[in-house]
Design an enzyme around this catalytic site. Structure first.
Site, PDB file in Angstrom:
ATOM      1  CG  HIS A 182       5.287   0.628   2.482  1.00  9.85           C
ATOM      2  ND1 HIS A 182       4.514   1.729   2.191  1.00  9.85           N
ATOM      3  CD2 HIS A 182       4.907   0.229   3.719  1.00  9.85           C
ATOM      4  CE1 HIS A 182       3.716   1.987   3.219  1.00  9.85           C
ATOM      5  NE2 HIS A 182       3.918   1.085   4.157  1.00  9.85           N
ATOM      6  CD  GLU A 201       0.757  -0.503   8.959  1.00 10.04           C
ATOM      7  OE1 GLU A 201      -0.086  -0.219   8.091  1.00 10.04           O
ATOM      8  OE2 GLU A 201       1.356   0.349   9.641  1.00 10.04           O
ATOM      9  CG  HIS A 252      -0.349   0.225   2.523  1.00  7.15           C
ATOM     10  ND1 HIS A 252      -1.051   0.733   3.589  1.00  7.15           N
ATOM     11  CD2 HIS A 252       0.898   0.007   2.992  1.00  7.15           C
ATOM     12  CE1 HIS A 252      -0.263   0.807   4.655  1.00  7.15           C
ATOM     13  NE2 HIS A 252       0.917   0.369   4.311  1.00  7.15           N
ATOM     14  CG  ASP A 264      -2.609 -13.296   0.891  1.00  9.05           C
ATOM     15  OD1 ASP A 264      -1.709 -12.609   1.422  1.00  9.05           O
ATOM     16  OD2 ASP A 264      -2.460 -14.503   0.617  1.00  9.05           O
ATOM     17  CG  HIS A 265       0.473 -12.520  -1.998  1.00  6.02           C
ATOM     18  ND1 HIS A 265       0.081 -13.319  -0.944  1.00  6.02           N
ATOM     19  CD2 HIS A 265       1.820 -12.573  -2.049  1.00  6.02           C
ATOM     20  CE1 HIS A 265       1.157 -13.842  -0.385  1.00  6.02           C
ATOM     21  NE2 HIS A 265       2.232 -13.406  -1.045  1.00  6.02           N
ATOM     22  CB  CYS A 318       3.942   5.040   5.214  1.00  8.30           C
ATOM     23  SG  CYS A 318       4.570   4.051   6.572  1.00  8.30           S
ATOM     24  CG  HIS A 339       2.778  -3.292   6.329  1.00  4.90           C
ATOM     25  ND1 HIS A 339       3.734  -2.924   7.248  1.00  4.90           N
ATOM     26  CD2 HIS A 339       2.366  -2.145   5.740  1.00  4.90           C
ATOM     27  CE1 HIS A 339       3.889  -1.610   7.221  1.00  4.90           C
ATOM     28  NE2 HIS A 339       3.061  -1.111   6.304  1.00  4.90           N
TER      29      HIS A 339
END
Length: 135
Positions: free
Chosen positions: A40, A125, A15, A80-81, A34, A42
């Site tokens: 980037h 996070e 994100h 996810d991903h 960020c 998480h």
């Protein structure tokens, strides 16, 4: 008697924290690394808690297999991903902060959980940074 059952899941997502109304400089000032224009990621840890009475017939507050299946189809398959900013409708115009991600997850799950159960979503996070949303 009220009891809480919990299910923990993991998902990975990229994100960028970014307010479209601000300049790149202001975004960098407020969000720091960020707000990297190249995004980037998480390794999120998600904990979903359901609180309510124990069903005398099943001994369950909620069937955790059903909760696992719900989380897979409604949350993991969706986020996810993924690049949250680019790949999801939920964050196309909503800054994907941990707070907003937790709220969106709660909003997705709430209609799928019986009304007599309290729902809480905790989203890590990082190992040290997490939020909880109770609706």
């Amino acid at each position: 008697m009220k009891l809480t059952v919990c299910r923990k899941e993991h998902f990975n997502a990229a994100h960028r924290l970014y307010n479209q109304a601000w300049s790149d400089e202001k975004n960098a000032e407020i969000f720091g690394k960020c707000s990297n224009p190249n995004y980037h990621g998480h390794n999120y840890e998600l904990i979903v808690k359901l609180s309510g009475a124990i069903d005398p017939e099943t001994g369950y507050v909620y069937d955790l297999k059903k909760l696992s299946d719900l989380l897979k189809t409604e949350i993991l398959d969706r986020f996810d991903h993924k690049n949250l900013n680019l790949d999801t409708e939920e964050f196309r115009h909503l800054n994907p902060s941990a707070e907003n991600i937790a709220r969106v997850i709660w909003d997705i799950l709430r209609p799928n959980i019986r009304e007599d159960l309290e729902l809480a979503v905790t989203l890590y996070e990082t190992e040290r940074n997490f939020v909880e949303y109770n609706g």
